[in-house]
Design a protein around this motif. Structure first.
Motif, PDB file in Angstrom:
ATOM      1  N   LYS A  40       0.852  -1.188   0.000  1.00 43.55           N
ATOM      2  CA  LYS A  40       0.000   0.000   0.000  1.00 43.55           C
ATOM      3  C   LYS A  40       0.888   1.239   0.000  1.00 43.55           C
ATOM      4  O   LYS A  40       2.098   1.147   0.269  1.00 43.55           O
ATOM      5  N   PRO A  41       0.323   2.418  -0.285  1.00 39.54           N
ATOM      6  CA  PRO A  41       1.146   3.641  -0.273  1.00 39.54           C
ATOM      7  C   PRO A  41       1.597   3.988   1.131  1.00 39.54           C
ATOM      8  O   PRO A  41       0.856   3.792   2.099  1.00 39.54           O
ATOM      9  N   LEU A  42       2.794   4.503   1.238  1.00 35.93           N
ATOM     10  CA  LEU A  42       3.331   4.907   2.539  1.00 35.93           C
ATOM     11  C   LEU A  42       2.773   6.260   2.961  1.00 35.93           C
ATOM     12  O   LEU A  42       2.554   6.522   4.141  1.00 35.93           O
ATOM     13  N   LEU A  43       2.504   7.141   1.969  1.00 31.67           N
ATOM     14  CA  LEU A  43       1.956   8.474   2.230  1.00 31.67           C
ATOM     15  C   LEU A  43       0.557   8.572   1.637  1.00 31.67           C
ATOM     16  O   LEU A  43       0.273   7.985   0.586  1.00 31.67           O
ATOM     17  N   GLU A  44      -0.314   9.314   2.282  1.00 35.77           N
ATOM     18  CA  GLU A  44      -1.680   9.475   1.782  1.00 35.77           C
ATOM     19  C   GLU A  44      -1.713  10.324   0.516  1.00 35.77           C
ATOM     20  O   GLU A  44      -2.567  10.137  -0.350  1.00 35.77           O
ATOM     21  N   TRP A  55      14.501  10.417  -4.802  1.00 33.60           N
ATOM     22  CA  TRP A  55      14.349   9.177  -4.044  1.00 33.60           C
ATOM     23  C   TRP A  55      12.924   9.090  -3.499  1.00 33.60           C
ATOM     24  O   TRP A  55      12.256  10.098  -3.322  1.00 33.60           O
ATOM     25  N   THR A  56      12.474   7.886  -3.263  1.00 33.75           N
ATOM     26  CA  THR A  56      11.208   7.683  -2.564  1.00 33.75           C
ATOM     27  C   THR A  56      11.428   6.675  -1.450  1.00 33.75           C
ATOM     28  O   THR A  56      12.430   5.946  -1.444  1.00 33.75           O
ATOM     29  N   ASP A  57      10.514   6.644  -0.507  1.00 34.45           N
ATOM     30  CA  ASP A  57      10.682   5.798   0.675  1.00 34.45           C
ATOM     31  C   ASP A  57      10.011   4.435   0.503  1.00 34.45           C
ATOM     32  O   ASP A  57       8.930   4.324  -0.082  1.00 34.45           O
ATOM     33  N   VAL A  58      10.658   3.422   1.052  1.00 35.39           N
ATOM     34  CA  VAL A  58      10.111   2.067   1.062  1.00 35.39           C
ATOM     35  C   VAL A  58      10.233   1.514   2.484  1.00 35.39           C
ATOM     36  O   VAL A  58      11.332   1.533   3.057  1.00 35.39           O
ATOM     37  N   LYS A  59       9.136   1.068   3.020  1.00 33.83           N
ATOM     38  CA  LYS A  59       9.155   0.450   4.351  1.00 33.83           C
ATOM     39  C   LYS A  59       8.770  -1.017   4.218  1.00 33.83           C
ATOM     40  O   LYS A  59       7.773  -1.346   3.584  1.00 33.83           O
ATOM     41  N   VAL A  60       9.577  -1.896   4.798  1.00 34.49           N
ATOM     42  CA  VAL A  60       9.298  -3.329   4.784  1.00 34.49           C
ATOM     43  C   VAL A  60       9.128  -3.804   6.218  1.00 34.49           C
ATOM     44  O   VAL A  60      10.030  -3.636   7.045  1.00 34.49           O
ATOM     45  N   THR A  61       7.979  -4.386   6.506  1.00 35.06           N
ATOM     46  CA  THR A  61       7.675  -4.837   7.864  1.00 35.06           C
ATOM     47  C   THR A  61       7.440  -6.341   7.870  1.00 35.06           C
ATOM     48  O   THR A  61       6.693  -6.868   7.042  1.00 35.06           O
ATOM     49  N   SER A  62       8.090  -7.017   8.807  1.00 30.06           N
ATOM     50  CA  SER A  62       7.878  -8.447   9.013  1.00 30.06           C
ATOM     51  C   SER A  62       7.481  -8.660  10.467  1.00 30.06           C
ATOM     52  O   SER A  62       8.342  -8.803  11.341  1.00 30.06           O
ATOM     53  N   GLN A 121       5.217   7.170 -11.736  1.00 31.53           N
ATOM     54  CA  GLN A 121       6.054   8.103 -10.973  1.00 31.53           C
ATOM     55  C   GLN A 121       5.293   8.631  -9.755  1.00 31.53           C
ATOM     56  O   GLN A 121       5.818   8.659  -8.643  1.00 31.53           O
ATOM     57  N   LYS A 122       4.052   9.051  -9.983  1.00 35.19           N
ATOM     58  CA  LYS A 122       3.240   9.577  -8.873  1.00 35.19           C
ATOM     59  C   LYS A 122       2.963   8.500  -7.826  1.00 35.19           C
ATOM     60  O   LYS A 122       2.981   8.767  -6.627  1.00 35.19           O
ATOM     61  N   LEU A 123       2.716   7.292  -8.300  1.00 30.79           N
ATOM     62  CA  LEU A 123       2.433   6.187  -7.386  1.00 30.79           C
ATOM     63  C   LEU A 123       3.641   5.888  -6.508  1.00 30.79           C
ATOM     64  O   LEU A 123       3.515   5.696  -5.280  1.00 30.79           O
ATOM     65  N   LEU A 124       4.807   5.883  -7.114  1.00 33.24           N
ATOM     66  CA  LEU A 124       6.019   5.580  -6.357  1.00 33.24           C
ATOM     67  C   LEU A 124       6.388   6.699  -5.388  1.00 33.24           C
ATOM     68  O   LEU A 124       6.956   6.456  -4.323  1.00 33.24           O
ATOM     69  N   LEU A 128       6.306   3.115  -0.763  1.00 32.06           N
ATOM     70  CA  LEU A 128       5.796   1.747  -0.733  1.00 32.06           C
ATOM     71  C   LEU A 128       5.834   1.226   0.697  1.00 32.06           C
ATOM     72  O   LEU A 128       6.887   1.259   1.355  1.00 32.06           O
ATOM     73  N   ASP A 129       4.701   0.763   1.174  1.00 32.47           N
ATOM     74  CA  ASP A 129       4.592   0.156   2.502  1.00 32.47           C
ATOM     75  C   ASP A 129       4.319  -1.326   2.282  1.00 32.47           C
ATOM     76  O   ASP A 129       3.233  -1.712   1.836  1.00 32.47           O
ATOM     77  N   ILE A 130       5.314  -2.169   2.569  1.00 28.07           N
ATOM     78  CA  ILE A 130       5.222  -3.604   2.279  1.00 28.07           C
ATOM     79  C   ILE A 130       5.258  -4.400   3.578  1.00 28.07           C
ATOM     80  O   ILE A 130       6.164  -4.233   4.397  1.00 28.07           O
ATOM     81  N   THR A 131       4.271  -5.264   3.764  1.00 34.55           N
ATOM     82  CA  THR A 131       4.233  -6.156   4.927  1.00 34.55           C
ATOM     83  C   THR A 131       4.254  -7.596   4.426  1.00 34.55           C
ATOM     84  O   THR A 131       3.539  -7.939   3.481  1.00 34.55           O
ATOM     85  N   ILE A 132       5.089  -8.420   5.040  1.00 28.98           N
ATOM     86  CA  ILE A 132       5.159  -9.831   4.646  1.00 28.98           C
ATOM     87  C   ILE A 132       4.778 -10.722   5.825  1.00 28.98           C
ATOM     88  O   ILE A 132       5.180 -10.483   6.967  1.00 28.98           O
ATOM     89  N   LEU A 133       3.987 -11.751   5.530  1.00 25.95           N
ATOM     90  CA  LEU A 133       3.506 -12.681   6.547  1.00 25.95           C
ATOM     91  C   LEU A 133       3.561 -14.098   6.001  1.00 25.95           C
ATOM     92  O   LEU A 133       3.155 -14.333   4.858  1.00 25.95           O
ATOM     93  N   GLY A 134       4.053 -15.029   6.785  1.00 21.36           N
ATOM     94  CA  GLY A 134       4.104 -16.422   6.359  1.00 21.36           C
ATOM     95  C   GLY A 134       3.242 -17.308   7.234  1.00 21.36           C
ATOM     96  O   GLY A 134       3.233 -17.161   8.465  1.00 21.36           O
ATOM     97  N   SER A 135       2.512 -18.211   6.608  1.00 21.63           N
ATOM     98  CA  SER A 135       1.713 -19.167   7.375  1.00 21.63           C
ATOM     99  C   SER A 135       2.597 -19.907   8.371  1.00 21.63           C
ATOM    100  O   SER A 135       3.786 -20.145   8.117  1.00 21.63           O
ATOM    101  N   ASN A 136       2.016 -20.314   9.478  1.00 20.75           N
ATOM    102  CA  ASN A 136       2.774 -21.027  10.506  1.00 20.75           C
ATOM    103  C   ASN A 136       3.438 -22.290   9.970  1.00 20.75           C
ATOM    104  O   ASN A 136       4.470 -22.725  10.482  1.00 20.75           O
TER     105      ASN A 136
END
Length: 559
Positions: A40-44, A55-62, A121-124, A128-136
């Protein structure tokens, strides 16, 4: 709006080691264990001065690793640079996610026309707010189950919260050198994770449309980018069956020629990523993929023996060294193993055809055989068509025994080390696994049993007939083997409707119901019930000590 995409883990039934060389095939099943990527977008909204941004920001959360990493993405070179990393695990960044981001963004630019590039360009620039999840199922929670005194049964795994946190070593006393203790089950977590992130980003950036997949064109793009990112991240060009099954689902697979990724390897040395991606997308990807699934009324089971994992790269290296040192003998074993693999494939395909042509007879025979040992199966064939089916079932078993025999020979000849003990033994199918698999294949209703992929200690698999799975699960538990929740699921990458963590609402509803029950209980009985609850409900506080009121209990459960 968030994009959620999942990709499955895998079980390589046949083709271990041989699949590394064309044109040897492998039979790979995708599973119900899935990795999820949420983008999803990092900024509204885009800031007024964004036109000047390079440059643009990318956040990766695990969340399962309790990790959050921030990057800057160069809008010119399309490369990531780490800015900050909240690492509570002592581990560095995730190269698979990092390469997935770089190659996916590069693919978006490479395939976009002028108008689309402005939108991109506008989208980037929103980040980018990226979250990753793995099944147990991708990870081993066996130690937690045993520590809580729960039985080694799937029900104990099911009691864990979805996407449970992964435990870690304490490391050195200072904590500075601690490293993650991520015990995996061998389902291909890195391939599933890479594929889910690539697919989610390509959909989010408008490169593919996973909501309306027509043919395989969009999936082919996901596959090419995911294979490339995965190979670069792991530092070598593997067979790629794990990524292929993560993208396409269950199938018969023949690997691509490694040279097709040669341009990506050059990119590591400084070649512009955008140009590299164009060349890769236009490359001659010669992998082969044929539809495959288990025959009807058959079930895949996976069991975790709890004897520690094995290092696939070191095992593959030992086999290759053996091939070079003894080419004549290795080729003989290689050929016989290939023949056994082909025989099993033929029998499974024949069973699918027989099921289609003689469904009623097939169904009755499979269900009857599900409660009997293999030596009794032929006795159940009361019609000619059933006799043919029974012979094919037994033929599949013979082929599986041949596969296991030649895999053991290969391991012994190659001197593959047993990394859990340090002894030099043939550990493609270690002796402990041999005993387990022999006993499993002699159980009622078991068609096949083996070690998937490269073998070792990661897991064992079984294919059962009809309703025999429960019997196998209980028998495994008595042998200290934990049957996993995972099953075959032929789907590949899939666009999901919601964040998978919303399934935790079910747990919340259950806890609310428990509050009502507790309110009508004797207090001592209530405390006893809480003591027996999964730790996910009682958090870290354990049972309340104050017996004056139930309000503390209610607070426990609502949290």
């Amino acid at each position: 709006m968030a994009v959620v995409v999942s990709a499955p883990g895998k079980v390589l039934m046949t083709g271990g080691y041989l699949i590394l060389e064309r044109p040897n095939p492998g039979l790979v099943l995708s599973t119900s264990a899935r990795f999820y990527a949420i983008v999803k977008p990092l900024l509204e909204e885009i800031k007024p001065d964004s036109w000047a941004w390079a440059w643009t920001d990318v956040k990766v959360t695990s969340p399962q690793l309790n990790r959050e990493s921030m990057y800057k993405l160069s809008m010119k070179n399309l490369t990531l640079q780490s800015v900050s990393r909240q690492v509570y695990t002592g581990e560095s960044g995730n190269p698979f996610v990092e390469q997935a981001v770089q190659y996916s963004v590069a693919a978006a630019y490479a395939t976009a026309d002028k108008d689309r590039k402005e939108v991109l360009q506008k989208l980037l620039l929103q980040g980018l707010d990226i979250t990753i999840l793995g099944s147990n199922d991708f990870y081993s929670y066996r130690n937690q189950i045993e520590a809580r005194g729960l039985p080694l049964l799937p029900e104990s795994l099911a009691a864990l919260p979805p996407f449970a946190s992964i435990t870690f070593n304490s490391g050195e006393s200072s904590g500075e050198n601690s490293k993650p203790e991520v015990a995996k089950t061998g389902l291909g977590s890195s391939a599933a994770m890479t594929s889910s992130v690539v697919a989610a980003l390509l959909h989010y950036l408008g490169v593919v449309d996973l909501a309306h997949v027509k043919g395989t064109a969009d999936l082919d793009v996901v596959h090419i980018i995911a294979q490339t990112a995965h190979c670069i991240a792991q530092g070598k060009v593997g067979s790629g069956f794990d990524v292929s099954s993560a993208v396409y689902g269950s199938h018969r697979y023949v690997r691509f020629s490694p040279k097709v990724i040669s341009s990506a390897q050059v990119a590591i040395k400084g070649a512009p990523l955008g140009e590299v991606v164009i060349e890769i997308l236009k490359g001659k990807w010669d992998h082969e993929r044929t539809k495959l699934s288990l025959p009807p009324l058959m079930n895949l089971l996976l069991g975790e023996p709890g004897t520690g994992g094995s290092s696939t790269p070191s095992m593959v290296g030992a086999v290759k060294k053996w091939q070079k040192s003894n080419p004549e003998k290795s080729q003989e074993t290689w050929t016989k193993l290939s023949e056994a693999n082909s025989a099993l494939e033929t029998q499974l395909n024949t069973l699918c055809k027989l099921a289609e042509e003689h469904w009623d007879e097939y169904k009755k025979l499979i269900n009857n055989c599900g409660s009997l040992k293999p030596e009794k199966w032929m006795e159940q064939a009361t019609q000619q068509s059933q006799e043919v089916i029974a012979k094919v079932l037994l033929g599949a078993r013979v082929a599986m025994l041949g596969i296991r025999y030649h895999m053991r020979l290969m391991g012994e000849a190659a001197g593959i080390p047993d990394l859990s003990s340090g002894r030099m033994i043939g550990s493609i199918e270690p002796s402990s696994q041999t005993q387990l698999l022999d006993s499993t294949m002699n159980m009622e209703g078991v068609l096949l049993a083996g070690v998937p992929g490269a073998g070792g200690f990661d897991a064992v698999f079984a294919v059962t007939l009809g309703e025999s799975s429960n019997h196998v699960i209980k028998s495994w538990s008595s042998q200290n083997v934990l049957a996993m929740l995972v099953r075959e699921d032929p789907r590949g990458v899939s666009l999901e409707a919601t964040d998978p963590r919303t399934s935790e609402i079910t747990s919340s509803i259950s806890s609310v119901k428990m509050q009502v029950v507790l309110a009508h209980m004797d207090l001592d009985d209530a405390l006893l019930r809480i003591d027996k609850m999964p730790s996910s409900l009682t958090k870290e506080e354990n049972e309340p000590k104050d017996k004056k009121s139930l309000s503390h209990i209610h607070l426990h459960l609502s949290n």
